[in-house]
Design a protein around this motif. Structure first.
Motif, PDB file in Angstrom:
ATOM      1  N   ILE A   1     -35.026  47.402  89.953  1.00 13.74           N
ATOM      2  CA  ILE A   1     -34.529  47.423  91.323  1.00 13.74           C
ATOM      3  C   ILE A   1     -33.057  47.805  91.338  1.00 13.74           C
ATOM      4  CG2 ILE A   1     -34.006  44.952  91.286  1.00 13.74           C
ATOM      5  CD1 ILE A   1     -34.718  44.858  94.273  1.00 13.74           C
ATOM      6  N   ALA A   2     -32.685  48.623  92.308  1.00 15.05           N
ATOM      7  CA  ALA A   2     -31.284  48.967  92.525  1.00 15.05           C
ATOM      8  C   ALA A   2     -30.682  47.906  93.431  1.00 15.05           C
ATOM      9  CB  ALA A   2     -31.168  50.345  93.161  1.00 15.05           C
ATOM     10  N   LEU A   3     -29.527  47.409  93.042  1.00 13.67           N
ATOM     11  CA  LEU A   3     -28.830  46.373  93.803  1.00 13.67           C
ATOM     12  C   LEU A   3     -27.505  46.913  94.309  1.00 13.67           C
ATOM     13  CD1 LEU A   3     -29.361  43.484  91.224  1.00 13.67           C
ATOM     14  CD2 LEU A   3     -30.597  43.803  93.374  1.00 13.67           C
ATOM     15  N   PRO A   4     -27.020  46.407  95.431  1.00 13.84           N
ATOM     16  CA  PRO A   4     -25.730  46.879  95.942  1.00 13.84           C
ATOM     17  C   PRO A   4     -24.593  46.478  95.001  1.00 13.84           C
ATOM     18  CG  PRO A   4     -26.462  44.953  97.165  1.00 13.84           C
ATOM     19  CD  PRO A   4     -27.587  45.340  96.253  1.00 13.84           C
ATOM     20  N   HIS A   5     -23.562  47.282  94.978  1.00 17.54           N
ATOM     21  CA  HIS A   5     -22.388  46.996  94.162  1.00 17.54           C
ATOM     22  C   HIS A   5     -21.508  45.984  94.915  1.00 17.54           C
ATOM     23  CE1 HIS A   5     -18.682  47.671  91.899  1.00 17.54           C
ATOM     24  NE2 HIS A   5     -19.483  48.109  90.937  1.00 17.54           N
ATOM     25  N   SER A   6     -22.057  44.771  95.075  1.00 17.93           N
ATOM     26  CA  SER A   6     -21.341  43.711  95.787  1.00 17.93           C
ATOM     27  C   SER A   6     -21.849  42.357  95.307  1.00 17.93           C
ATOM     28  CB  SER A   6     -21.555  43.829  97.300  1.00 17.93           C
ATOM     29  OG  SER A   6     -22.870  43.448  97.634  1.00 17.93           O
TER      30      SER A   6
ATOM     31  N   ALA B   1     -23.348  40.272  96.897  1.00 19.21           N
ATOM     32  CA  ALA B   1     -24.674  40.000  97.469  1.00 19.21           C
ATOM     33  C   ALA B   1     -25.790  40.312  96.481  1.00 19.21           C
ATOM     34  CB  ALA B   1     -24.864  40.813  98.744  1.00 19.21           C
ATOM     35  N   ALA B   2     -25.506  41.078  95.450  1.00 20.40           N
ATOM     36  CA  ALA B   2     -26.520  41.425  94.453  1.00 20.40           C
ATOM     37  C   ALA B   2     -26.920  40.229  93.597  1.00 20.40           C
ATOM     38  CB  ALA B   2     -26.001  42.550  93.556  1.00 20.40           C
ATOM     39  N   VAL B   3     -26.028  39.277  93.423  1.00 21.41           N
ATOM     40  CA  VAL B   3     -26.293  38.154  92.516  1.00 21.41           C
ATOM     41  C   VAL B   3     -27.484  37.302  92.961  1.00 21.41           C
ATOM     42  CG1 VAL B   3     -25.323  36.066  91.456  1.00 21.41           C
ATOM     43  CG2 VAL B   3     -23.936  38.147  91.622  1.00 21.41           C
ATOM     44  N   PRO B   4     -27.526  36.794  94.201  1.00 23.86           N
ATOM     45  CA  PRO B   4     -28.688  35.983  94.582  1.00 23.86           C
ATOM     46  C   PRO B   4     -29.998  36.779  94.622  1.00 23.86           C
ATOM     47  CG  PRO B   4     -27.213  36.253  96.461  1.00 23.86           C
ATOM     48  CD  PRO B   4     -26.513  36.812  95.257  1.00 23.86           C
ATOM     49  N   VAL B   5     -29.916  38.070  94.924  1.00 25.29           N
ATOM     50  CA  VAL B   5     -31.119  38.909  94.929  1.00 25.29           C
ATOM     51  C   VAL B   5     -31.661  39.030  93.500  1.00 25.29           C
ATOM     52  CG1 VAL B   5     -32.019  41.231  95.394  1.00 25.29           C
ATOM     53  CG2 VAL B   5     -30.401  40.175  96.988  1.00 25.29           C
ATOM     54  N   ALA B   6     -30.770  39.241  92.551  1.00 29.41           N
ATOM     55  CA  ALA B   6     -31.176  39.360  91.149  1.00 29.41           C
ATOM     56  C   ALA B   6     -31.789  38.054  90.647  1.00 29.41           C
ATOM     57  CB  ALA B   6     -29.976  39.750  90.290  1.00 29.41           C
ATOM     58  N   ARG B   7     -31.157  36.930  91.000  1.00 33.83           N
ATOM     59  CA  ARG B   7     -31.699  35.631  90.583  1.00 33.83           C
ATOM     60  C   ARG B   7     -33.107  35.426  91.150  1.00 33.83           C
ATOM     61  NH1 ARG B   7     -27.424  31.342  89.193  1.00 33.83           N
ATOM     62  NH2 ARG B   7     -29.250  30.011  89.267  1.00 33.83           N
ATOM     63  N   ALA B   8     -33.275  35.777  92.414  1.00 34.34           N
ATOM     64  CA  ALA B   8     -34.583  35.599  93.066  1.00 34.34           C
ATOM     65  C   ALA B   8     -35.653  36.469  92.411  1.00 34.34           C
ATOM     66  CB  ALA B   8     -34.476  35.914  94.561  1.00 34.34           C
ATOM     67  N   LEU B   9     -35.302  37.704  92.049  1.00 33.26           N
ATOM     68  CA  LEU B   9     -36.277  38.574  91.404  1.00 33.26           C
ATOM     69  C   LEU B   9     -36.710  38.001  90.055  1.00 33.26           C
ATOM     70  CD1 LEU B   9     -37.910  41.215  91.266  1.00 33.26           C
ATOM     71  CD2 LEU B   9     -35.982  42.183  90.039  1.00 33.26           C
ATOM     72  N   VAL B  10     -35.760  37.526  89.266  1.00 31.91           N
ATOM     73  CA  VAL B  10     -36.095  36.954  87.961  1.00 31.91           C
ATOM     74  C   VAL B  10     -36.960  35.703  88.135  1.00 31.91           C
ATOM     75  CG1 VAL B  10     -35.109  35.780  85.945  1.00 31.91           C
ATOM     76  CG2 VAL B  10     -34.145  37.938  86.736  1.00 31.91           C
TER      77      VAL B  10
ATOM     78  N   LEU C   1     -24.682  38.506  84.215  1.00 39.79           N
ATOM     79  CA  LEU C   1     -24.663  39.949  83.970  1.00 39.79           C
ATOM     80  C   LEU C   1     -24.378  40.741  85.239  1.00 39.79           C
ATOM     81  CD1 LEU C   1     -27.569  40.765  81.471  1.00 39.79           C
ATOM     82  CD2 LEU C   1     -25.133  40.542  81.009  1.00 39.79           C
ATOM     83  N   VAL C   2     -25.049  40.377  86.332  1.00 42.03           N
ATOM     84  CA  VAL C   2     -24.858  41.107  87.586  1.00 42.03           C
ATOM     85  C   VAL C   2     -23.444  40.899  88.121  1.00 42.03           C
ATOM     86  CG1 VAL C   2     -25.616  41.305  89.993  1.00 42.03           C
ATOM     87  CG2 VAL C   2     -27.308  41.138  88.163  1.00 42.03           C
TER      88      VAL C   2
ATOM     89  N   THR D   1     -16.714  46.861  87.290  1.00 42.28           N
ATOM     90  CA  THR D   1     -16.902  48.302  87.481  1.00 42.28           C
ATOM     91  C   THR D   1     -16.377  48.689  88.858  1.00 42.28           C
ATOM     92  OG1 THR D   1     -19.153  48.061  88.371  1.00 42.28           O
ATOM     93  CG2 THR D   1     -18.947  48.357  85.992  1.00 42.28           C
ATOM     94  N   THR D   2     -15.968  49.927  88.977  1.00 39.84           N
ATOM     95  CA  THR D   2     -15.425  50.401  90.248  1.00 39.84           C
ATOM     96  C   THR D   2     -16.424  51.317  90.936  1.00 39.84           C
ATOM     97  OG1 THR D   2     -14.363  52.262  89.143  1.00 39.84           O
ATOM     98  CG2 THR D   2     -13.051  50.253  89.417  1.00 39.84           C
ATOM     99  N   GLY D   3     -16.182  51.566  92.202  1.00 37.16           N
ATOM    100  CA  GLY D   3     -17.028  52.473  92.971  1.00 37.16           C
ATOM    101  C   GLY D   3     -18.130  51.743  93.703  1.00 37.16           C
ATOM    102  N   ASP D   4     -18.960  52.542  94.350  1.00 38.85           N
ATOM    103  CA  ASP D   4     -20.053  51.997  95.152  1.00 38.85           C
ATOM    104  C   ASP D   4     -21.422  52.253  94.540  1.00 38.85           C
ATOM    105  OD1 ASP D   4     -18.264  51.108  97.059  1.00 38.85           O
ATOM    106  OD2 ASP D   4     -18.367  52.975  98.216  1.00 38.85           O
ATOM    107  N   ALA D   5     -21.457  52.805  93.332  1.00 40.44           N
ATOM    108  CA  ALA D   5     -22.753  53.093  92.706  1.00 40.44           C
ATOM    109  C   ALA D   5     -23.535  51.803  92.546  1.00 40.44           C
ATOM    110  CB  ALA D   5     -22.543  53.758  91.345  1.00 40.44           C
TER     111      ALA D   5
END
Length: 153
Positions: free
Chosen positions: A20-25, A27-36, A59-60, A67-71
């Motif tokens: 899954i692609a997560l936003p560079h913010s 907000a990605a942390v709780p989404v990643a935890r939920a997926l795992v 890690l997230v 890292t920089t940018g919005d990727a």
């Protein structure tokens, strides 16, 4: 260190995997935890879900912070016959600090930062990083727990 730290990800066939692609913010942390958490619960996989969530969050958060940018940050969860493997891909090719080599000094217990990679090295069975075509992937593995050692729910 609890397990081996490697620069390259060991290859093993996955029983099931999610990407899954997560936003560079943040907000990605709780989404990643939920997926795992969901991946491990849905398949009644024997890896320690709490530890997997904690290390994934580290890690997230590191990928977003360092890292920089919005990727987008990419999360890959693989359930293996021997446990689980989690990878986080980010656009920065630089290796992740002290993931594969311990620091000469202990982290300052009064500082808010500086213990995430130590947790990953200590709690995973193995961890490492590898270059990708667009940056790097940082990963850890957790072993499957025997049924008798799994927490009672």
């Amino acid at each position: 260190m609890n397990g081996t730290a490697l620069h390259e990800r060991p290859s093993a066939p996955a029983s099931a995997s999610w990407r899954i692609a997560l936003p560079h913010s943040a907000a990605a942390v709780p989404v990643a935890r939920a997926l795992v958490r969901t991946a491990l619960a849905e398949l009644d996989h024997g890896a320690d879900s709490d530890t997997a969530e904690l290390l994934t969050a580290e890690l997230v958060a590191n990928a977003v912070e360092h890292t920089t940018g919005d990727a987008p940050i990419e999360l890959v969860v693989e359930l293996l016959p021997t446990g689980c493997q989690v990878e986080v891909h980010d656009p920065d090719p630089a290796p992740p600090g002290n993931l594969t080599r311990p620091l000469d000094i202990e982290p300052d217990p009064w500082q808010e930062h500086g213990r995430g990679l130590l947790l990953i090295r200590t709690l995973s069975s193995s961890c490492g990083h590898r270059p990708t075509g667009s940056g790097k992937a940082v990963w850890f593995r957790l072993p499957a727990m025997p049924a008798m050692r799994r927490p009672v729910e």
